[in-house]
Write a protein that holds these residues in place. Structure first.
Motif, short mmCIF file in Angstrom:
data_model
loop_
_atom_site.label_atom_id
_atom_site.label_comp_id
_atom_site.label_asym_id
_atom_site.label_seq_id
_atom_site.Cartn_x
_atom_site.Cartn_y
_atom_site.Cartn_z
N ALA A 297 0.83 -1.21 0.00
CA ALA A 297 0.00 0.00 0.00
C ALA A 297 0.87 1.26 0.00
CB ALA A 297 -0.91 0.00 1.23
N LEU A 298 2.10 1.14 0.55
CA LEU A 298 3.00 2.30 0.58
C LEU A 298 3.77 2.45 -0.74
CD1 LEU A 298 4.57 2.05 4.17
CD2 LEU A 298 2.80 3.62 3.38
N GLY A 299 3.52 1.55 -1.67
CA GLY A 299 4.15 1.68 -2.99
C GLY A 299 5.26 0.70 -3.28
N PHE A 300 5.53 -0.25 -2.35
CA PHE A 300 6.54 -1.28 -2.63
C PHE A 300 6.03 -2.15 -3.79
CE2 PHE A 300 9.71 -1.89 0.97
CZ PHE A 300 9.54 -0.61 1.47
N ASP B 78 1.91 0.98 -8.51
CA ASP B 78 2.84 1.03 -7.36
C ASP B 78 3.45 2.43 -7.25
OD1 ASP B 78 2.41 -1.65 -6.84
OD2 ASP B 78 4.15 -2.33 -8.01
N ARG B 81 1.07 5.00 -5.85
CA ARG B 81 0.92 4.90 -4.39
C ARG B 81 2.18 5.40 -3.68
NH1 ARG B 81 -1.96 -0.11 -5.45
NH2 ARG B 81 -0.05 -1.30 -5.20
N ALA B 82 3.32 5.31 -4.39
CA ALA B 82 4.58 5.75 -3.76
C ALA B 82 4.78 7.26 -3.86
CB ALA B 82 5.76 5.03 -4.41
N PRO B 107 8.52 4.34 3.30
CA PRO B 107 8.26 4.41 1.85
C PRO B 107 9.52 4.53 0.99
CG PRO B 107 6.78 5.89 3.05
CD PRO B 107 7.79 5.40 4.03
#
Lengths: 388, 223
Positions: A297-300, B78, B81-82, B107
């Motif tokens: 969810a944090l973009g990983f 992705d 969201r980052a 993050p």
């Protein structure tokens, strides 16, 4: 701080479990390291000991034999023509093969049949230095083994039959030799023969630079005897080169058995260790589904999550490789002493072997973690949302 | 900036498909503070997760700055969201083995490249903004529930997103702490950041610029 921070901190948080995993995997690596060192030492030790009991390759001139029989009576095989090998050319060819460093002894022979006090006896001209390498069981029951070209040594039975003792003189082909010693009983044909210096006997018989055959002892640990035989055949086209298969096979079987046993046990140990690493990462993935969902969810990316889980196994593997190799190295030295392999050189630290072990264990642990790491990478944030 | 058009979503259950959203349409402008309200099970969290790209709708379309989220590759989602989106959950979901400061930096921990000094400074600024600079070295277990939620907000801020999605960020907190969190979110919105929040507390919803009411998977008011 980078992606390594996460697995390192997670492993530190679960320190008892991490230490247990490293201990288990280290035991596996240590066992494999010790087994490999030991099997190498045992193989070399066996090979050295077995080689001391005789030659395993025979180089002789090509001869034609004729089976003779008459009136229903077999008279056996008779050589049509006795041929010789040229000593200098033959020895040069043997010592010039590619695998020359695998030859432990090259022992040429020249045989004369004569009569001593009207008793027929065989006299074999040998290079005593080479002969003693392939006949480490030779020992003087009386006197000593020859030290100069005019000396001769008698086999145990021949001395008794001919009444020879140290100091006796024997005339062979018109030349007088002095008996320097009598061999202890060997239980072989050596007991019935006399042994003289090769060049002295050749000179007495007027056959300088001629030999009847050459016995070669090859060290076969890690080298195929067939290759050595083929190289000898290529270098000596007019000769018969025969590997004494029974001797060779038994040596190879013994050495191979030790190696295969070590490999099989190592394989089982490593497989077990890999399964444990894989299960550990699987359990880590199951416990950390929320965390993985959060990271996604944090973009990983999926690749980052895969890498993260794989790194954890890699760290475990790397730590185990270092601890395990050092422990195995220390254990192999102790085991060699316990197994009376002290005649072998003590294991020396080999940075290349250490590097290979490190890389192999790291790769294995990484491979073991592939299924759980792939499962972690497949976790979608939406799956984790249920838990979040 | 963010447009949801006729969104439909159902969950498979043992009793068959349970509809969560039955054709929701919504427009959120840049810099807006929108609160999605509704009873438990009304579909508000599902809508938030679809808007934030964490969940895909069964039907309908979500467009962010004119681009259909369904048309983005996994890598692009992705990346979105980052960089552009950030999430704050009801349960803060901090990594228990990292300090507050390191959690804020999470993050940026997705590669082997070390976190730059500038990003570290930014993380400290974010912690200062939520009033936790002096507790940067503490593990989550040594922070109160409100402090943990503030660390989660700092983590959401550190990437300087355009939109913060907050799913009942005050749900597990007491009244005073909840109000403090709402003041932080309102402050972020005042600085120009879009905030889309889910709540069932009318008092907190009143602090948002617009309230969207959802009931039975449909928008009843505020679209």
């Amino acid at each position: 701080m980078n992606i390594l921070t996460i697995p390192l901190r997670n492993l530190r948080r679960k320190l008892p479990r991490t230490l247990l995993m490293v201990a288990v995997f280290s035991i596996g690596v240590a066992s494999v390291t010790a087994l490999i060192d030991l099997s190498k030492a045992v193989g070399e030790s066996l090979e050295a000991k077995l080689s001391a009991y005789g030659a395993n390759i025979l180089v002789s001139p090509k001869t034609e034999t004729l089976s003779v029989g008459y009136g229903g009576m077999a008279l056996g095989d008779v050589s049509v023509d006795i041929k010789y090998l040229k000593e200098d050319e033959t020895l040069a060819a043997i010592k010039g093969i590619h695998h020359k460093d695998r030859l432990s002894a090259v022992a040429p022979k020249f045989v004369v049949l004569t009569r001593v006090a009207e008793v027929p006896v065989g006299v074999v001209g040998v290079d005593f230095d080479q002969e003693r390498q392939i006949k480490s069981h030779w020992h003087a029951a009386k006197g000593s083994l020859p030290g100069d070209p005019s000396a001769i040594v008698a086999g145990f039975d021949a001395a008794a039959r001919l009444g020879l003792a140290p100091g006796s003189t024997v005339a062979v082909e018109g030349r007088e030799f002095t008996v320097s010693g009598v061999l202890g009983s060997t239980g072989s044909e050596d007991d019935r023969l006399l042994f003289a210096d090769l060049h002295a006997l050749q000179a007495a018989a007027g056959k300088e630079n001629r030999v009847h055959f050459v016995e070669v002892a090859a060290l076969c640990s890690g080298c195929p005897i067939e290759e050595i035989t083929a190289q000898l055949t290529a270098g000596l086209p007019d000769t018969d080169v025969k590997a004494m298969q029974q001797v060779v096979k038994s040596r190879m079987m013994t050495v191979d058995f030790v190696k295969h046993l070590a490999l099989a046990v190592s394989g089982v140990i490593l497989l077990t260790a890999c399964v444990m690493i894989g299960l550990s990462v699987f359990s880590s993935v199951n416990e950390r589904k929320n965390e993985i969902g959060l990271l996604r969810a944090l973009g990983f990316s999926k690749v980052a999550v895969f890498f993260l889980m794989n790194l954890e196994a890699l760290v475990l593997g790397a730590a185990s490789a270092v601890v395990g190799y050092c422990a195995g190295f220390a254990a192999s030295g102790r085991l060699m002493a316990l197994l009376n392999l002290g005649d072998q050189a003590a294991p020396a630290f080999d940075p290349v072997q250490f590097g290979l072990t490190f890389v192999a264990v790291a790769v294995l642990s990484s491979l073991a973690s592939l299924p759980p790491a792939l499962a972690a990478a497949r976790i979608e944030p939406s799956q984790a949302l249920v838990m979040l | 900036m963010l447009v949801a058009d006729n969104i439909v979503k159902a969950y498979a259950t043992d009793a068959g498909n349970a509809p969560a959203l039955r054709g929701v349409s919504l427009r959120i402008a840049a810099g807006e503070f929108v609160c999605i309200m509704g009873r438990s099970g009304s579909g508000k969290s599902t809508l938030l997760n679809i808007l934030s790209s964490l969940l895909s709708p069964d039907a309908g379309q979500v467009r962010y700055q004119g681009r259909d989220l369904a048309g983005l590759s996994a890598r692009e989602r992705d990346r979105l969201r980052a960089t552009d989106f950030s999430m704050v959950f009801q349960m803060h979901h901090l990594l228990p083995y990292l300090t507050a400061f390191e959690n804020v930096l999470t993050p940026f921990l997705s590669s082997l490249r070390p976190v730059s000094a500038e990003k570290r400074r930014k993380a400290l600024d974010c912690l200062a903004r939520v009033g936790l600079a002096e507790k940067a070295d503490r593990l989550p277990g040594r922070l109160s529930g409100g402090e943990q939620q503030r660390v989660a907000i700092a983590r959401a801020l550190v990437t300087q997103p355009r939109v913060i999605f907050a799913d009942e960020p005050t749900g597990s907190l007491d009244g005073d702490t909840g109000r403090h969190i709402m003041q932080i979110l309102a402050g972020l919105n005042a600085d120009g950041m879009s905030v889309v929040m889910v709540s069932h507390e009318p008092g907190y919803a009143a602090m948002a610029g617009r309230v969207v009411e959802i009931a039975d998977g449909l928008v009843k008011a505020g679209a």
